[in-house]
Design a protein around this motif. Structure first.
Motif, PDB file in Angstrom:
ATOM      1  N   ALA A  92       0.847  -1.199   0.000  1.00 47.88           N
ATOM      2  CA  ALA A  92       0.000   0.000   0.000  1.00 47.88           C
ATOM      3  C   ALA A  92       0.881   1.247   0.000  1.00 47.88           C
ATOM      4  N   ASP A 192      -8.358   0.638   0.754  1.00 42.45           N
ATOM      5  CA  ASP A 192      -7.550   1.663   1.421  1.00 42.45           C
ATOM      6  C   ASP A 192      -8.276   3.002   1.423  1.00 42.45           C
ATOM      7  N   HIS A 218      -5.679   0.243   4.959  1.00 40.88           N
ATOM      8  CA  HIS A 218      -4.292   0.661   4.762  1.00 40.88           C
ATOM      9  C   HIS A 218      -3.320  -0.201   5.566  1.00 40.88           C
TER      10      HIS A 218
END
Length: 241
Positions: A92, A192, A218
């Motif tokens: 991420a 996310d 996230h």
């Protein structure tokens, strides 16, 4: 396998977090026979943070698999140029191009909703009369934005133990992009709300990375540790270890 021939996985945390964000991934990696380091990133500025992580890498005897989460992805983009880094893994994360800043990469996409939850706090800068600015996430907004699929009691602890990021880190251009010369893997956290997942996808695609998508917030390392560990192990295997 001799110790110096075994890869060491260096885990680089991001903004608003610390190395404990890898707490569920580390046991998976050590159980697979990998050595692991999870240093504290100063979070004072991109170039300075990368220089510190590069010093950690140089102290490792043998090959390194370098892993960066979120802002840590930008850090490994620079620090990954060290000679003993064999592979990069982005979780991420921001995969910057040479000459590009975090703000520039992120600015090309719709905001994730994080911007309106940020808090700015001055901090003293040694040797300067001008304070720096720390950026953190409002404590009451942190769980939903950062850790929606993490246990609520843990998310509450993470919210009040954030490691802020100095605002100047957002504007510093990357002097090098290590993914140009190192094999790289990327994980997109498709749920996310901290980084727009399209920012992750774009950076990874531009770099020609091997990419996977995981339905996660996230903090994918805490919510989906086995998926994260498997991607890191794939990178280690692909580099001959």
């Amino acid at each position: 396998m001799p110790r110096h021939a075994r890869p060491t996985v260096v885990l680089v945390h991001g903004a608003f977090a610390d190395a404990s964000s890898f707490a569920r991934v580390i046991p998976e990696l050590t159980a697979a026979g990998l050595d692991v380091l999870a240093p504290a990133v100063p979070n004072r500025g991109l170039v300075d943070d990368a220089a510190y992580i590069a010093s950690v890498i140089r102290a490792v005897e043998g090959p390194v698999i370098l892993v960066g989460h979120s802002y840590g992805g930008a850090v490994i983009t620079l620090a990954g140029a060290e000679d003993n880094v064999r592979a990069l893994v982005y979780l991420a994360g921001y995969a910057l191009e040479e000459g590009e800043s975090l703000g520039e990469l992120q600015g090309g996409f719709p905001d994730s909703g994080l911007g309106e939850a940020l808090v700015y706090t001055p901090f003293p800068v040694p040797g300067s009369d001008e304070p720096g600015t720390d950026v953190s996430v409002a404590v009451d907004r942190f769980p939903a934005l950062f850790a929606a699929d993490v246990a609520p009691d843990l998310a509450a602890v993470l919210a009040v133990s954030q490691r802020p990021l100095a605002a100047r880190a957002f504007a510093e251009p990357a002097p090098v992009a290590a993914w140009r010369t190192k094999p790289s893997w990327g994980l997109v956290a498709s749920a996310d709300r901290t980084i727009n997942p399209d920012v992750e996808r774009y950076g990874y695609e531009r770099a020609g990375m091997t990419t996977v998508e995981v339905d996660s917030s996230h903090l994918v390392m805490l919510s989906q540790p086995k998926a994260v560990a498997e991607l890191i192990l794939e990178a280690a295997r692909s580099t001959g270890h």
